[in-house]
Design a protein around this motif. Structure first.
Motif: not given
Length: 578
Positions: A402-413
């Motif tokens: 899986v590849s994960l991407r986020g938006v401002k305000g979230f922390h993928i790590g």
């Protein structure tokens, strides 16, 4: 002129909010002065005059002295050094600068870059064994390695010194490496923990050059020549463009304008980028995607060959090949995105529809999807729906990657850490990451991922606001203000381009051009401004002739009409009621 953000939303579904204090200006001077005050700056602020001397001492990074000492020793003793790279723009750029600089210092350097689908991210045990058997006694990673515990253990057991240069969020256990250069480690914090992998590698070179200079052995090679690739990697990895990164990108853009490397010059030419007007946007939309296309669709070594190339003819051919590769990537990405929407709606009703706020599922995979585009599709989903997405493919071992991407305000790590019991391995930072889901654990992964997303929402990390700097009358949209706004370059993450609202104007001319571009002319009854919309889409109906509208966007000089003209780049349309 009055304007209140309260209750205002946009055609694209965002709510408006002042970035700072409300700023309403009817002339360019008051707009500029108000903007400076809001951002806590002055005309003479050092922010507007980046200097290489502002870069911090590289030896302030944890483990740097040990790493640089070891690298200098390897150069002096003519040891064979192996660079373990990665296949994305950051990894390829970092591998390039290490190989190019160290070879200029007389080092015996070789490198390897993993294949995205066959090998995945990270350093494997087998590549370490192969490098050791080939005679390498020192290894350098770039943009990878922090979570590669088995590879580091193997290197240590072999007596093969492995220096990790990385920026991804460490796991609870740090790797058993000779040295770990990673600002994200808890006991470091160098450069406010915001360097990309290439940036970390660049500071290792700075430290090495300083030690060589102390020994009267400083190479003639000027490290400033590498800043074009450092800038590209920093922008491509969406690093905050403040502090250290602002300096690196500022001078990297200068290098691209005046003396790019042979490979970067070929990339600029094939992408038809005007060197005089190159910006972070040019990197993000035209240069980095072509470099990334190699690792996504073929092999990252193709991009590596271009960035290291010293022959203009060969570089032109390599750049043309990457351009074709990028066109292929675009087609596959669009098709995969469409398929993902269908699968999401089938498996998680309302996950992408009108009631999407009730369901945080943006997790989907398919056996047929291409490894090179799942991250891009995840990014599209995240931007479209305002929350993180995880998109996967099935590899040769029948594992779901899986590849994960986020938006401002979230922390993928941190989202990945919350799902670690369902993953064989993972790595990531605030905006992106990835991992391999354990066999039979997909549903459990989805459940924990969803819980983690909701938890970050509850913790107040989510921000669904569009921040505006001010409201300008048409009389404020002057070439003098546009020129001053350029002083904020390079703009990007954490140093956003100024976003303005033009309130209550009438569209007097609207023309649709190729590629979803619209050119419109706006008036307040007394004055006029030319505007452009890229990818008009849902905004087209709001920008018909005779319509009274409020728009938000950016003020720029209009190179198309000459250096003394301005244009307003429309990003969205403001709705009067929710």
């Amino acid at each position: 002129m009055t304007f209140d953000c309260q209750g205002k939303s946009t055609r694209k579904g965002r709510t408006l909010q002042w970035r700072h204090e409300p700023l309403i200006a009817d002339n360019p001077l008051s707009a500029w002065q108000g903007l400076l005050k809001a951002r806590g700056l002055s005309e003479q602020d050092a922010f507007f005059a980046p200097a290489l001397s502002d870069l911090p001492d590289p030896f302030l990074m944890q483990d740097m002295q040990k790493a640089a000492d070891r690298l200098v020793f390897a150069i002096e003793k003519k040891e064979k050094v192996h660079v373990f790279g990665d296949f994305d723009c950051d990894g390829v750029s970092g591998t390039t600068i290490l190989v190019e600089a160290l070879r200029s210092a007389g080092a015996d350097v070789c490198f390897s870059i993993p294949h995205r689908a066959d090998d995945g991210h990270g350093i494997g045990v087998e590549p370490v064994q192969m490098a050791y058997e080939a005679g390498a006694t020192l290894g350098l990673s770039v943009d990878t390695g922090t979570t590669c515990l088995d590879a580091c253990d193997k290197a240590t057991a072999l007596g093969f010194d492995l220096i990790i240069t990385d920026h991804h969020l460490p796991d609870k256990i740090l790797p058993n490496a000779y040295a770990l250069l990673n600002p994200a480690r808890e006991d470091c914090g160098f450069a406010e923990r915001v360097l990309c992998g290439t940036g970390v590698a660049f500071f290792l070179l700075m430290a090495t050059w300083k030690l060589l200079a102390d020994k009267k052995q400083r190479p003639a090679y000027d490290l400033k020549q590498l800043l074009d690739r450092v800038a590209m990697a920093t922008v491509a990895d969406v690093m905050p463009l403040q502090g250290v990164n602002r300096v690196l990108v500022h001078f990297g853009l200068q290098q691209l304008r005046t003396a790019p490397s042979v490979g970067m010059a070929a990339l600029l030419d094939i992408a038809k980028v005007n060197r005089k007007r190159i910006s972070t946007e040019s990197i993000g939309f035209y240069l980095a995607p072509r470099v990334n296309a190699a690792g996504r669709m073929r092999h990252g070594e193709e991009a590596m060959r271009l960035l290291c190339c010293q022959d203009a003819g060969e570089a032109a051919a390599l750049a043309a090949s990457l351009d074709v590769c990028n066109q292929e990537r675009r087609k596959i990405e669009v098709e995969t995105y469409k398929q993902a929407l269908v699968k999401l709606e089938a498996t998680h009703p309302n996950s992408t529809g009108e009631n999407q706020e009730k369901n945080t599922h943006l997790t989907v995979y398919d056996e047929s999807w291409h490894a090179g585009v799942v991250g891009l599709v995840a990014g599209r989903l995240a931007r479209q729906h305002g929350r993180p997405a995880a998109v996967g493919f099935v590899d040769n071992n029948q594992d779901i990657r899986v590849s994960l991407r986020g938006v401002k305000g979230f922390h993928i790590g941190q989202l990945l850490q919350a799902c670690e019991e369902h993953l064989h391995g993972f790595g990531g930072h605030a905006g992106a990451g990835g991992g391999t889901v354990k066999s039979g654990s997909w549903d459990a992964f989805v459940l924990d991922f969803t819980r983690a997303v909701k938890q970050q929402q509850m913790d107040g990390l989510i921000q669904n606001h569009l921040l505006i700097d001010g409201v300008l009358s048409l009389s404020a949209l002057h070439i003098g203000l546009a020129a001053r706004l350029q002083r904020f370059e390079p703009v990007g993450q954490s140093n956003p381009a100024c976003l303005w609202v033009i309130h209550d104007v009438t569209v007097v001319d609207a023309k649709k051009l190729k590629g979803g571009v619209m050119r419109v002319r706006l008036t307040d009854g007394l004055q006029f401004i030319n505007a452009v919309v890229f990818g008009a889409g849902v905004l087209a109906d709001d920008l018909q002739e005779g319509v009274c509208v409020s728009v938000l966007g950016q003020l720029q000089t209009d190179d198309y009409r000459g250096g003394d003209a301005v244009q307003f780049v429309i990003k969205d349309v403001v709705l009067e009621t929710n």
